[in-house]
Design a protein around this motif. Structure first.
Motif, PDB file in Angstrom:
ATOM      1  N   VAL A 285     -32.514   8.077 -35.833  1.00 62.98           N
ATOM      2  CA  VAL A 285     -33.192   6.951 -35.938  1.00 62.98           C
ATOM      3  C   VAL A 285     -32.554   5.919 -36.822  1.00 62.98           C
ATOM      4  CG1 VAL A 285     -35.332   6.308 -37.268  1.00 62.98           C
ATOM      5  CG2 VAL A 285     -35.476   8.469 -36.007  1.00 62.98           C
TER       6      VAL A 285
ATOM      7  N   PHE B 248     -30.448   3.841 -34.459  1.00 66.00           N
ATOM      8  CA  PHE B 248     -31.372   3.066 -33.507  1.00 66.00           C
ATOM      9  C   PHE B 248     -31.632   1.710 -34.178  1.00 66.00           C
ATOM     10  CE2 PHE B 248     -32.335   6.727 -30.498  1.00 66.00           C
ATOM     11  CZ  PHE B 248     -31.555   6.261 -29.386  1.00 66.00           C
ATOM     12  N   LYS B 249     -32.286   1.924 -35.516  1.00 65.18           N
ATOM     13  CA  LYS B 249     -32.454   1.000 -36.305  1.00 65.18           C
ATOM     14  C   LYS B 249     -31.489  -0.019 -36.547  1.00 65.18           C
ATOM     15  CE  LYS B 249     -36.638   3.051 -38.547  1.00 65.18           C
ATOM     16  NZ  LYS B 249     -37.160   3.437 -40.091  1.00 65.18           N
TER      17      LYS B 249
ATOM     18  N   VAL C 177     -39.583   3.155 -31.268  1.00 62.61           N
ATOM     19  CA  VAL C 177     -38.483   4.298 -31.746  1.00 62.61           C
ATOM     20  C   VAL C 177     -39.376   5.674 -31.922  1.00 62.61           C
ATOM     21  CG1 VAL C 177     -36.733   4.934 -33.517  1.00 62.61           C
ATOM     22  CG2 VAL C 177     -37.204   2.521 -33.169  1.00 62.61           C
TER      23      VAL C 177
ATOM     24  N   CYS D 172     -25.622   7.514 -30.134  1.00 67.10           N
ATOM     25  CA  CYS D 172     -26.949   8.022 -31.109  1.00 67.10           C
ATOM     26  C   CYS D 172     -26.601   9.522 -31.259  1.00 67.10           C
ATOM     27  CB  CYS D 172     -28.275   7.706 -30.388  1.00 67.10           C
ATOM     28  SG  CYS D 172     -29.538   8.317 -31.326  1.00 67.10           S
TER      29      CYS D 172
END
Length: 881
Positions: free
Chosen positions: A872, A875-876, A776, A835
């Motif tokens: 972030v 994405f996580k 990431v 995202c």
């Protein structure tokens, strides 16, 4: 009996009864705020029904072009529903009433000379007041039964929601003119249902408040009747559907040929082809009148009709444009009553084809989102696509609900229509096309027109005159006096005579002053309401009263500039026809003080040499000093004389014709010069697209044109000084050399940036957090460009096989975001577009793109850290989910 023959017989019959034959009103009435489209024949006679203005005739007959979309879902399904249709009507304004209306209707339908329908196949209905029988229409019943001789068994009594206009008015309103109806039905026999072919409306009441005793007799009783031409043609031609008559069956067959399907009324494809035929006829007439497909009001209705027709073809397997090819077929069947539509075929086709292409692109783009909805439904074990997803497809992606339903069926899925329709209602998307809003309501200005008549316009001959105040309108109410100086809200003053030109025909309203004994009123704009001229502005000193004299003075310099620009507009129209052809028909204009804007039909941008030729033609005509003559004549004589008219514009019986030399003759009510030489100079300053198939030219005249020339010379001189070129002719070479130098510098900078990025990649990868085997990576480089951000992405993806990336930087004071995802991760539901949308919200922006890479922008560079953190977290959540 052919449809065209029926139309003429009807109009001839009522003309023989003394009715004045009037032409169809425009389909899109620009001067009527109560409707988007003309929904009925009575609309053009509102003022006669209300008793407003001069009554030049007391009875009339028409065949009116109409458009309604309230039952659009039934078009092509039932035998008789249409969007566009023709309504035959006969009207009386305090002249004949029920007896004549009923007798004449019966004579027309049953007489051997006219329709020759068997009397035994006709029945009628009359109004019954279910709450108070004394209000039932016994008068109409007795005429039908005792005088016409219709037996009681063929006379049906119906309540206010069936046999009153407006429907349900006695109980539910609205207040205003209303009355009972009497309908005539034809019974074809066999298993076929009866057909309502005629509705006689007897407007004899004024509704005031709620029942009881709320229907007050009108002093002058009126007749408003309507007979659907297509329905009558179906009866006379012995067919069971309007779509089988001689003017619609050919359109259905042409639609079938266009999409590659043979038309048959009973086939499974028949409904779709009927809808295509109906909608393309409606769209052709609307675009002919200048309505472009769009997102607002009547434009949105045209877009909806057009896209629905294209959709029907798409669902039949026609995945390319076709609707525009049907325009000639529409013109062929409709040109006898409306020959003017043959003059705009190319323009109409161009507009329709452009919208078709755009819609098919929308469908292609929406397929990916639709596939996501299918996956989502299956993943959750649902047998249907949710209403929320269908709503988003419909409103955000332009994916009409019919497409979603048809595509869902191919996947053995349904659509939650109940939830979808609820969301649509909340969204407020239901069109008001064709619906009436207080259509017969009377406003405060109508009271002035009834009492004083209209304002006499003197502005063709003078810009100053003495007059009397006959009305003051403040906060939408008539007042006797006005004494608040410097009031915030605009006030309208109405005079019995005026030199002020009220905005019309593209020409802006005049400005000036009204001065009286002890008061001054500054006129900042002039508008029209029917034949009244409204002087709009503010009281600057003193106290105004109605019935007081004033001196009305128009600002002379501004009026002179408007006259120059308006006459130049006619010269521009002539020049367009000379250079690019007669198909460059006018589609609107705006004429201001030495500034003109002219919209015209044309499918491509004008070449620079064409613009120069147009400007040359205009200035040649100016130099000629041709005489400008104006005359008032009958509109038919004006057209025979070659006067050009604006399509979709409503013209009176007697029109003003403006003739310039032997090269320009137009219908125009604006103020003009007496000689083309008085324009002085005309400069075209821009040519640009304004809508599909419509271009716009903006030009300057007189002092403003000269000022433009001088300004250009000053700019040229400044460029010479800054670029240190002694002669203007040296400028192109100097600029070219600077561009080469700049290009070389950019190449060097790009090489340096690439080396700089490469030096940071290893560090970014080493510092990256790893989630489930995926790196990431986020970063906010300084002094970055959008190109360098893409370089970062390319080098990271080349270095790391599994990575999700989000970069953000300030570029030229704004935010640039880019997200990227390794392609193997997309199947896990991790998408760059989602995202970047999440991140963009933190910086006040938006964007999108492909699942593997997407970009966005924003207005708040200070929030870039928060944007990266939000990305972030997204994405996580996807990787750990």
């Amino acid at each position: 009996m052919k449809t065209n023959e029926i139309r003429e017989k009807y109009l001839d019959f009522f003309a023989s009864k003394g009715c004045i034959r009037r032409p169809s009103d425009v389909l899109v009435p620009k001067d009527d705020p109560t409707v988007l489209f003309t929904p009925a024949g009575m609309n053009q006679f509102k003022e006669q029904f209300l008793g407003v203005g001069q009554l030049e005739f007391t009875k009339a007959t028409t065949c009116q072009k109409c458009l309604r979309t309230g039952d659009i879902s039934n078009v092509g399904v039932t035998a008789y529903h249409h969007t566009f249709f023709e309504m035959l009507g006969n009207f009386s304004f305090g002249d004949y009433f029920k007896r004549e209306a009923i007798h004449w209707a019966w004579e027309f339908l049953t007489s051997d000379k006219w329709m020759h329908l068997p009397a035994e196949k006709l029945s009628v209905s009359v109004y019954r007041d279910e709450n108070d029988d004394k209000n039932s229409d016994d008068e109409a019943y007795k005429i039908w039964h005792d005088e016409i001789g219709i037996p009681e068994s063929r006379i049906e009594w119906l309540g206010e929601h069936d046999n009153f206009w407006p429907a349900g008015a006695p109980t539910d309103g609205p207040d205003g003119v209303c009355g009972p109806c009497s309908e005539i039905f034809f019974h074809p026999g066999g298993n076929h249902k009866e057909v309502e072919i005629w509705n006689l409306v007897f407007t004899q009441y004024n509704r005031v408040g709620n029942p009881p005793n709320n229907l007050k007799p009108l002093p002058a009783k009126n007749i408003d009747t309507g007979m659907g031409l297509e329905r009558m043609a179906a009866v006379m031609q012995g067919v069971t559907s309007n779509f089988e008559i001689d003017t619609l069956r050919p359109l259905c067959e042409a639609a079938g040929n266009a999409v590659g399907v043979k038309y048959d009324f009973d086939s499974s494809e028949g409904r779709a082809l009927r809808r295509i035929a109906d909608h393309v006829r409606a769209v052709t007439f609307c675009v002919h009148e200048g309505v472009q497909p769009g997102n607002k009001e009547e434009s949105s209705v045209v877009r909806q009709l057009l896209r629905r027709a294209v959709l029907e073809g798409y669902l039949l397997g026609k995945n390319e444009t076709f609707l525009h090819t049907l325009v000639p077929a529409v013109v062929e069947v409709m040109k006898q009553p409306y020959p003017e539509i043959a003059e705009t075929v190319e323009t109409v086709q161009g507009v329709i084809e452009a919208e078709e292409s755009q819609f098919l692109e929308v469908v292609d783009r929406g397929l990916e989102k639709f596939d996501e909805c299918v996956e989502k439904a299956r993943a959750s074990g649902e047998s249907q696509i949710s209403g929320k997803d269908a709503f988003e497809l419909h409103t955000t992606h332009g994916f009409l609900i019919e497409i979603t339903q048809a595509m869902a069926a191919k996947h053995s899925l349904k659509v939650d229509l109940n939830s979808f329709e609820k969301l649509i209602d909340e969204f407020g998307e239901v069109s008001r096309g064709g619906k009436e809003y207080g259509v017969m309501a009377e406003g405060p200005l109508d009271a002035i027109r009834k009492t004083h008549g209209g304002t006499e316009f003197l502005g063709y001959k003078t810009i100053t005159t003495e007059a009397n105040i006959i009305g003051i309108l403040a906060e939408k109410q008539l007042v006797e006096t006005l004494e608040e100086v410097g009031h915030d809200d605009l006030v309208a003053v109405i005079l019995d005579r005026s030199p002020f030109y009220g905005e019309a025909g593209g020409q802006v309203g005049d400005t000036g002053q009204l001065k009286g004994d002890g008061f001054t009123f500054d006129v900042t704009d002039t508008q029209r309401y029917g034949d009244l001229i409204l002087h709009i502005g503010h009281l600057s000193e003193g106290r105004m009263e109605i019935n007081k004299p004033v001196q009305a003075n128009v600002v002379s310099d501004r009026r002179a500039g408007i006259r120059r620009a308006h006459s130049a507009t006619h010269l521009l129209h002539h020049a367009l026809h000379s250079v690019i052809g007669d198909q460059a028909t006018q589609r609107g204009s705006k004429v201001e003080d030495d500034v003109l804007r002219f919209d015209f039909a044309h499918r491509k941008a004008l070449a620079s040499d064409e613009v120069n030729q147009i400007e040359d033609v205009i200035n040649t005509r100016i130099a000629e000093g041709a005489v400008v003559e104006t005359s008032v004549m009958n509109i038919d004589d004006a057209r025979k004389a070659g006067a050009m008219a604006l399509f979709g514009e409503k013209y009176p019986d007697n029109v003003r014709v403006v003739k310039m030399g032997d090269f320009s003759t137009e219908l125009c009510g604006g103020t003009h010069l007496t000689n083309t030489g008085q324009v002085g100079l005309c400069r075209v300053i821009s040519e640009e697209p304004v809508a599909k198939g419509v271009r716009r030219i903006i030009a300057l005249t007189g002092p403003k044109a000269l000022e433009r020339v001088r300004h250009a010379e000053e700019l040229l001189g400044e460029l010479q000084r800054q670029l240190k070129t002694p002669q203007p002719d040296d400028l192109p070479k100097r600029i070219e050399s600077m561009q080469i130098e700049l290009r070389d510098l950019k190449k060097e900078l790009a090489k340096h940036s690439a080396r700089n990025v490469a030096g940071q990649i290893d560090e970014l990868v080493a510092q990256a957090e790893v989630v489930d085997g995926v790196h990431v990576i986020t970063h906010s480089p300084e002094n970055a460009t959008r190109e360098s951000l893409r370089e970062y992405v390319d080098q990271i993806r080349a270095k790391v096989p599994a990575a999700v990336i989000l970069l953000g930087a300030e570029v030229d004071g704004k935010v640039a975001l880019i997200a990227a995802v390794s392609k193997d991760l997309i199947s896990r539901g991790v998408k760059a577009g989602d995202c970047v949308k999440v991140a963009a919200r933190e910086v006040g922006g938006g964007g999108g793109g492909r699942p593997d890479m997407a970009e966005a922008g924003g207005k708040q560079p200070e929030n870039i850290p928060q944007a990266l953190q939000a990305g972030v977290e997204y994405f996580k959540s996807q990787l750990s989910g």
